[in-house]
Scaffold this motif. Sequence first.
Motif, PDB file in Angstrom:
ATOM      1  N   LEU A 117       5.391  -5.312 -10.624  1.00 23.66           N
ATOM      2  CA  LEU A 117       3.968  -5.045 -10.874  1.00 23.66           C
ATOM      3  C   LEU A 117       3.125  -5.250  -9.612  1.00 23.66           C
ATOM      4  N   GLN A 118       3.512  -6.230  -8.816  1.00 25.53           N
ATOM      5  CA  GLN A 118       2.799  -6.458  -7.559  1.00 25.53           C
ATOM      6  C   GLN A 118       2.979  -5.263  -6.621  1.00 25.53           C
ATOM      7  N   LYS A 119       4.209  -4.739  -6.567  1.00 28.70           N
ATOM      8  CA  LYS A 119       4.490  -3.564  -5.742  1.00 28.70           C
ATOM      9  C   LYS A 119       3.695  -2.358  -6.255  1.00 28.70           C
ATOM     10  N   LYS A 120       3.634  -2.226  -7.575  1.00 32.87           N
ATOM     11  CA  LYS A 120       2.884  -1.122  -8.179  1.00 32.87           C
ATOM     12  C   LYS A 120       1.390  -1.222  -7.844  1.00 32.87           C
ATOM     13  N   GLN A 121       0.892  -2.455  -7.813  1.00 33.15           N
ATOM     14  CA  GLN A 121      -0.516  -2.679  -7.464  1.00 33.15           C
ATOM     15  C   GLN A 121      -0.779  -2.285  -6.010  1.00 33.15           C
ATOM     16  N   GLU A 122       0.137  -2.647  -5.109  1.00 33.71           N
ATOM     17  CA  GLU A 122       0.004  -2.267  -3.695  1.00 33.71           C
ATOM     18  C   GLU A 122       0.083  -0.751  -3.530  1.00 33.71           C
ATOM     19  N   GLU A 123       0.977  -0.116  -4.289  1.00 28.53           N
ATOM     20  CA  GLU A 123       1.094   1.344  -4.225  1.00 28.53           C
ATOM     21  C   GLU A 123      -0.200   2.020  -4.688  1.00 28.53           C
ATOM     22  N   LEU A 124      -0.814   1.438  -5.718  1.00 26.97           N
ATOM     23  CA  LEU A 124      -2.074   1.994  -6.214  1.00 26.97           C
ATOM     24  C   LEU A 124      -3.181   1.860  -5.159  1.00 26.97           C
ATOM     25  N   GLN A 125      -3.215   0.726  -4.472  1.00 26.46           N
ATOM     26  CA  GLN A 125      -4.209   0.530  -3.411  1.00 26.46           C
ATOM     27  C   GLN A 125      -3.984   1.527  -2.272  1.00 26.46           C
ATOM     28  N   ASN A 126      -2.720   1.730  -1.889  1.00 23.80           N
ATOM     29  CA  ASN A 126      -2.406   2.696  -0.829  1.00 23.80           C
ATOM     30  C   ASN A 126      -2.763   4.118  -1.256  1.00 23.80           C
ATOM     31  N   TYR A 127      -2.462   4.417  -2.522  1.00 21.74           N
ATOM     32  CA  TYR A 127      -2.793   5.739  -3.074  1.00 21.74           C
ATOM     33  C   TYR A 127      -4.305   5.969  -3.030  1.00 21.74           C
ATOM     34  N   ALA A 128      -5.066   4.942  -3.429  1.00 17.60           N
ATOM     35  CA  ALA A 128      -6.535   5.052  -3.431  1.00 17.60           C
ATOM     36  C   ALA A 128      -7.063   5.275  -2.015  1.00 17.60           C
ATOM     37  N   ALA A 129      -6.529   4.524  -1.047  1.00 23.56           N
ATOM     38  CA  ALA A 129      -6.973   4.673   0.342  1.00 23.56           C
ATOM     39  C   ALA A 129      -6.658   6.073   0.864  1.00 23.56           C
ATOM     40  N   LYS A 130      -5.455   6.566   0.543  1.00 24.05           N
ATOM     41  CA  LYS A 130      -5.052   7.903   0.980  1.00 24.05           C
ATOM     42  C   LYS A 130      -5.949   8.968   0.367  1.00 24.05           C
ATOM     43  N   LYS A 131      -6.210   8.844  -0.925  1.00 25.68           N
ATOM     44  CA  LYS A 131      -7.065   9.821  -1.605  1.00 25.68           C
ATOM     45  C   LYS A 131      -8.497   9.794  -1.061  1.00 25.68           C
ATOM     46  N   GLU A 132      -9.002   8.598  -0.737  1.00 25.52           N
ATOM     47  CA  GLU A 132     -10.352   8.493  -0.167  1.00 25.52           C
ATOM     48  C   GLU A 132     -10.413   9.186   1.190  1.00 25.52           C
ATOM     49  N   GLN A 133      -9.359   9.016   2.002  1.00 29.01           N
ATOM     50  CA  GLN A 133      -9.301   9.694   3.302  1.00 29.01           C
ATOM     51  C   GLN A 133      -9.252  11.207   3.126  1.00 29.01           C
ATOM     52  N   GLU A 134      -8.440  11.661   2.163  1.00 26.02           N
ATOM     53  CA  GLU A 134      -8.353  13.098   1.896  1.00 26.02           C
ATOM     54  C   GLU A 134      -9.701  13.648   1.436  1.00 26.02           C
ATOM     55  N   LEU A 135     -10.371  12.895   0.589  1.00 22.90           N
ATOM     56  CA  LEU A 135     -11.675  13.313   0.082  1.00 22.90           C
ATOM     57  C   LEU A 135     -12.701  13.389   1.216  1.00 22.90           C
ATOM     58  N   ALA A 136     -12.703  12.373   2.086  1.00 21.09           N
ATOM     59  CA  ALA A 136     -13.633  12.364   3.226  1.00 21.09           C
ATOM     60  C   ALA A 136     -13.335  13.529   4.169  1.00 21.09           C
ATOM     61  N   ALA A 137     -12.042  13.801   4.412  1.00 24.40           N
ATOM     62  CA  ALA A 137     -11.665  14.909   5.285  1.00 24.40           C
ATOM     63  C   ALA A 137     -12.100  16.245   4.686  1.00 24.40           C
ATOM     64  N   LYS A 138     -11.936  16.386   3.375  1.00 24.83           N
ATOM     65  CA  LYS A 138     -12.344  17.632   2.705  1.00 24.83           C
ATOM     66  C   LYS A 138     -13.856  17.802   2.762  1.00 24.83           C
ATOM     67  N   GLN A 139     -14.596  16.707   2.595  1.00 23.86           N
ATOM     68  CA  GLN A 139     -16.058  16.769   2.701  1.00 23.86           C
ATOM     69  C   GLN A 139     -16.477  17.198   4.098  1.00 23.86           C
ATOM     70  N   MET A 140     -15.829  16.628   5.116  1.00 22.65           N
ATOM     71  CA  MET A 140     -16.137  17.009   6.503  1.00 22.65           C
ATOM     72  C   MET A 140     -15.826  18.481   6.735  1.00 22.65           C
ATOM     73  N   GLU A 141     -14.708  18.948   6.185  1.00 20.73           N
ATOM     74  CA  GLU A 141     -14.320  20.353   6.337  1.00 20.73           C
ATOM     75  C   GLU A 141     -15.353  21.271   5.700  1.00 20.73           C
ATOM     76  N   LEU A 142     -15.771  20.945   4.473  1.00 22.61           N
ATOM     77  CA  LEU A 142     -16.760  21.775   3.778  1.00 22.61           C
ATOM     78  C   LEU A 142     -18.115  21.735   4.483  1.00 22.61           C
ATOM     79  N   ASN A 143     -18.518  20.555   4.969  1.00 26.15           N
ATOM     80  CA  ASN A 143     -19.778  20.443   5.721  1.00 26.15           C
ATOM     81  C   ASN A 143     -19.707  21.250   7.012  1.00 26.15           C
TER      82      ASN A 143
END
Length: 200
Positions: A117-143
């Motif tokens: 469960l601890q590993k799953k929690q870390e994976e979720l945090q990494n997933y969230a960080a990756k998705k936030e970066q992707e979202l920011a990159a997509k926003q920059m691309e659209l802007n």
Amino acid sequence: MKNINYVINGVLAVAVIILFVMQFSSKKESTVAPAFTTEGDSTNLLPVAYVNVDSLLSNYNYSKDLNERILKMQEDYRLDMTQRSNALRTELNDFQRKYEANAFLTTERAQQEGNRLQKKQEELQNYAAKKEQELAAKQMELNGQLRDTIVAQLTTFNQTKGYQIIFSNTMGDNILLSNPAYDITAEFLEVLNKNYSSGK
């Protein structure tokens, strides 16, 4: 030599008198220019203009569509993260309940489940960080696409207008005071929306 000096001084004196008479005999006109020309009179305007960026972005249909896409991506991200967080929270609560009820056969089995469960929690945090970066990159691309579109269309628009400089103005930030005749926002916005609707 003295005669030449007298002649020069005489000519200068006559010139000063003529200038003096011309100055006071002509109509007295104000030498102070008005702060702004009238809106209808475009003959005295300089070849400069400005665009109110806030107004442009809030009324340009392409900008509105891109903004909706960005908001949809953000909403999808929040929904995805909420679902994943809730699923993990349920698993953590189940683990806590089992642990307190001594439902695990061995301490090692409880430790394994806790590590998983601890590993799953870390994976979720990494997933969230990756998705936030992707979202920011997509926003920059659209802007970037929006900015490039506006600049390209402004260049085409200016081919017939002949402005030497076109300023951008954001909530009175860059241009504190100006003649409204220099504001080409409405005219340019009409061209942008017309081209966008025909481009669709």
